[in-house]
Design an enzyme around this catalytic site. Structure first.
Site, PDB file in Angstrom:
ATOM      1  N   ARG A  57       0.863  -1.187   0.000  1.00 56.56           N
ATOM      2  CA  ARG A  57       0.000   0.000   0.000  1.00 56.56           C
ATOM      3  C   ARG A  57       0.896   1.233   0.000  1.00 56.56           C
ATOM      4  NH1 ARG A  57      -2.273  -1.059   5.700  1.00 56.56           N
ATOM      5  NH2 ARG A  57      -0.098  -1.676   5.848  1.00 56.56           N
ATOM      6  N   CYS A  92      -3.855   2.207  -8.822  1.00 54.12           N
ATOM      7  CA  CYS A  92      -4.141   0.764  -8.830  1.00 54.12           C
ATOM      8  C   CYS A  92      -5.621   0.436  -8.923  1.00 54.12           C
ATOM      9  CB  CYS A  92      -3.530   0.112  -7.599  1.00 54.12           C
ATOM     10  SG  CYS A  92      -1.727   0.076  -7.669  1.00 54.12           S
ATOM     11  N   LYS A 112      -7.850   1.487 -12.204  1.00 62.94           N
ATOM     12  CA  LYS A 112      -7.432   0.877 -13.478  1.00 62.94           C
ATOM     13  C   LYS A 112      -7.424  -0.646 -13.381  1.00 62.94           C
ATOM     14  CE  LYS A 112      -2.721   0.008 -12.704  1.00 62.94           C
ATOM     15  NZ  LYS A 112      -2.109  -1.312 -12.732  1.00 62.94           N
TER      16      LYS A 112
HETATM   17  P1  NAD Z   1       5.103   3.831 -11.762  1.00 64.99           P
HETATM   18  O1  NAD Z   1       4.560   4.484 -12.973  1.00 64.99           O
HETATM   19  O2  NAD Z   1       5.339   4.636 -10.539  1.00 64.99           O
HETATM   20  O3  NAD Z   1       6.488   3.119 -12.106  1.00 64.99           O
HETATM   21  C1  NAD Z   1       6.750   2.426 -13.278  1.00 64.99           C
HETATM   22  C2  NAD Z   1       8.193   2.715 -13.676  1.00 64.99           C
HETATM   23  O4  NAD Z   1       8.584   1.871 -14.751  1.00 64.99           O
HETATM   24  C3  NAD Z   1       8.415   4.145 -14.161  1.00 64.99           C
HETATM   25  O5  NAD Z   1       9.412   4.758 -13.381  1.00 64.99           O
HETATM   26  C4  NAD Z   1       8.855   3.986 -15.611  1.00 64.99           C
HETATM   27  O6  NAD Z   1       9.761   4.974 -16.037  1.00 64.99           O
HETATM   28  C5  NAD Z   1       9.468   2.594 -15.592  1.00 64.99           C
HETATM   29  N1  NAD Z   1       9.567   1.922 -16.898  1.00 64.99           N
HETATM   30  C6  NAD Z   1       8.666   1.868 -17.905  1.00 64.99           C
HETATM   31  N2  NAD Z   1       9.140   1.124 -18.926  1.00 64.99           N
HETATM   32  C7  NAD Z   1      10.362   0.684 -18.542  1.00 64.99           C
HETATM   33  C8  NAD Z   1      11.346  -0.157 -19.153  1.00 64.99           C
HETATM   34  N3  NAD Z   1      11.141  -0.682 -20.363  1.00 64.99           N
HETATM   35  N4  NAD Z   1      12.488  -0.403 -18.478  1.00 64.99           N
HETATM   36  C9  NAD Z   1      12.705   0.140 -17.249  1.00 64.99           C
HETATM   37  N5  NAD Z   1      11.800   0.934 -16.630  1.00 64.99           N
HETATM   38  C10 NAD Z   1      10.644   1.194 -17.254  1.00 64.99           C
HETATM   39  O7  NAD Z   1       4.104   2.628 -11.446  1.00 64.99           O
HETATM   40  P2  NAD Z   1       3.939   1.836 -10.050  1.00 64.99           P
HETATM   41  O8  NAD Z   1       2.899   2.487  -9.237  1.00 64.99           O
HETATM   42  O9  NAD Z   1       5.276   1.595  -9.483  1.00 64.99           O
HETATM   43  O10 NAD Z   1       3.308   0.477 -10.574  1.00 64.99           O
HETATM   44  C11 NAD Z   1       4.083  -0.490 -11.260  1.00 64.99           C
HETATM   45  C12 NAD Z   1       3.281  -1.763 -11.348  1.00 64.99           C
HETATM   46  O11 NAD Z   1       3.066  -2.264 -10.045  1.00 64.99           O
HETATM   47  C13 NAD Z   1       1.887  -1.601 -11.941  1.00 64.99           C
HETATM   48  O12 NAD Z   1       1.545  -2.753 -12.666  1.00 64.99           O
HETATM   49  C14 NAD Z   1       1.008  -1.466 -10.717  1.00 64.99           C
HETATM   50  O13 NAD Z   1      -0.331  -1.853 -10.971  1.00 64.99           O
HETATM   51  C15 NAD Z   1       1.694  -2.453  -9.776  1.00 64.99           C
HETATM   52  N6  NAD Z   1       1.486  -2.195  -8.350  1.00 64.99           N
HETATM   53  C16 NAD Z   1       1.604  -0.921  -7.874  1.00 64.99           C
HETATM   54  C17 NAD Z   1       1.407  -0.679  -6.518  1.00 64.99           C
HETATM   55  C18 NAD Z   1       1.441   0.726  -5.980  1.00 64.99           C
HETATM   56  O14 NAD Z   1       0.999   0.912  -4.838  1.00 64.99           O
HETATM   57  N7  NAD Z   1       1.932   1.712  -6.710  1.00 64.99           N
HETATM   58  C19 NAD Z   1       1.102  -1.751  -5.664  1.00 64.99           C
HETATM   59  C20 NAD Z   1       1.044  -3.039  -6.188  1.00 64.99           C
HETATM   60  C21 NAD Z   1       1.233  -3.243  -7.540  1.00 64.99           C
END
Ligand code: NAD
Length: 435
Positions: free
Chosen positions: A149, A262, A265
């Site tokens: 979270r 999260c 979407k």
């Molecule tokens: P975010 O947008 O903060 O981070 C994603 C990162 O990936 C970005 O910094 C982006 O620049 C990088 N990126 C994109 N393409 C890339 C590549 N080819 N190589 C290297 N880096 C690359 O997103 P987030 O919130 O961290 O979420 C990431 C995933 O985790 C999603 O699928 C989300 O649903 C899942 N998730 C998020 C959370 C949360 O609380 N944020 C919790 C559980 C799961």
């Protein structure tokens, strides 16, 4: 172990820092140069309690580094893929381009015996497709969904509720369990439950969990609509039904609803995927969950107009909160910022304050007015909206704030204030789901 983390956003940066603090040698890779540079300086590129300290500590050990150069992952035993899976523009489905390109870019650096662990939230079926694409690379795929979270991300990563490994039905799949057990040896030794499943189940666990949480929030917000129509009080209703252990009080806080990167979407992508699988009827309830959630924002705007005699145009409105929840600077699909933007579109003179999300809010909604403090925001306001339940907003003194405003009217979008305290101080207090 030697670990790479691909994608260093809210999930990946925390994961990388936590893995280093568990004693592993970690390299984080992100395509965003600004993010990689900030992390390399030991600076968190977003607000997350505990992350700056953890980064500083881990960087000092020399076990944690960040780069934009994918070749740095060479030699790692385990590669965690943590890139984003946002909603596609104009569609419900998830945009898989980041996951697909991360796997394509990673592939040349994979070695025999490597484990690739997918942590991004993906449509069920993705892991099976990616596992097939990895064939011949010597690496095996495991799907290891993340449940952290925001606001508690460090704590949740170091001490998770549970670990889920979706593995291939093969010898290599069995080995991937042993490898992840080594990665997570510390939390496992603390008694964290660990479930080994097939790929499909692991991917579904994540979206099922988020769908349940979203449903619980929308359930109580639907009850709030009934309370508004009948004169009942949704907070008392939640307390009363929450005493039933089968129901539970957590996640039953009526208010402006859920947002963030999260829940919204994920439930939409889940519906889109169910449609592709021919089982869309199983998830039609999620359409209602989404609709109830969005109606709360519209209801907040109705209340704001009503409080100001029918229109907010040219009226000074203080908005407290832009982040989708407290202890985060994340404004993705934030109900608070959404309401502020709508007020601006209706020509309200909005002055917004959020303790951490101001830079993100300003970048997304530069047309709004911004203040540097609660006091600045409410100065001369004819209406105050509390839209994100930051501690300092919950603890505001109605008498002191009352001296600054131009009309003692407050809308509590999160049901976190004590109504009698505000009414006793001469305020008109209104909230969602209560009289
Ligand atoms: P975010 O947008 O903060 O981070 C994603 C990162 O990936 C970005 O910094 C982006 O620049 C990088 N990126 C994109 N393409 C890339 C590549 N080819 N190589 C290297 N880096 C690359 O997103 P987030 O919130 O961290 O979420 C990431 C995933 O985790 C999603 O699928 C989300 O649903 C899942 N998730 C998020 C959370 C949360 O609380 N944020 C919790 C559980 C799961």
């Amino acid at each position: 172990m030697k670990i790479s983390v691909i994608g260093c956003g809210y999930l990946g940066a925390v994961h990388a820092a936590c893995m280093a603090s568990l004693g592993h040698e970690v390299v984080g890779v992100d395509v965003d140069e600004r993010k990689a540079a900030a992390l390399s300086r030991g600076e968190a590129p977003f607000f997350e309690p505990g992350l700056p300290e953890l980064l500083t500590e881990a960087m000092a050990t020399g076990r944690l580094s960040f780069t934009t150069d994918m070749s740095a992952v060479e030699g790692a035993d385990v590669h965690f893929v943590c890139v984003g899976t946002p909603q596609k523009a104009g569609e419900y489905a998830a945009d898989m381009t980041y996951v697909d390109s991360a796997f394509t870019e990673l592939r040349p650096y994979l070695r025999e015996g490597n484990v690739v662990a997918g942590k991004s939230t993906v449509p069920v079926g993705t892991a099976e497709r990616l596992a097939a694409e990895l064939e011949g690379s010597g690496a095996v795929l495991v799907w290891n969904p993340e449940f952290l979270r925001e606001g508690f991300a460090v704590e949740d990563t170091l001490h998770p509720d549970r670990l889920v490994y979706g593995v291939a039905a093969s010898e290599a799949g069995q080995r991937s369990v042993e490898v992840l057990d080594e990665v997570y040896a510390t939390p496992i030794s603390e008694g964290t439950p660990r479930l080994v499943t097939d790929y499909a189940t692991a991917q579904l666990v994540k979206v099922a969990a988020n769908s349940f949480l979203a449903t619980k929030i929308s359930f109580i917000n639907a009850m709030a609509e009934l309370c508004e129509a009948t004169g009942a009080d949704v907070t008392q209703l939640a307390d009363a039904i929450g005493h039933d252990v089968r129901i539970g009080r957590r996640f039953l806080n009526a208010g402006l609803g859920f947002g963030g990167g999260c829940l919204p979407k994920d439930i939409r992508a889940f519906m889109a995927r169910a449609g592709e699988l021919g089982v869309d009827q199983a998830l039609t309830f999620l359409r209602e969950v989404d609709a109830i959630n969005l109606r709360r924002r519209a209801r907040m705007l109705d209340l704001a107009r009503a409080e100001l005699g029918g229109s907010v145009a040219n009226r000074k409105v203080a908005v407290l909160g832009a982040a989708f929840k407290p202890n985060s600077d994340d404004i993705r699909d934030s109900p608070a910022l959404d309401v502020a933007i709508q007020l601006g579109k209706e020509s309200a003179r909005v002055t917004l304050f959020d303790p951490e999300a101001m830079p993100n809010a300003k970048a997304k909604a530069p047309e709004l007015g911004y203040a540097d403090s609660i006091e600045d925001a409410v100065d001369g306001a004819e209406l105050v909206l509390l839209l994100t339940e930051w501690k300092q907003f919950v603890e505001m003194d109605p008498k002191a704030i009352g001296e600054l405003v131009d009309g003692r009217r407050i809308l509590d979008g999160r049901n976190v204030l004590v109504p009698s305290e505000w009414r006793d101080a001469g305020w008109t207090y209104r909230a969602l789901g209560r009289q």
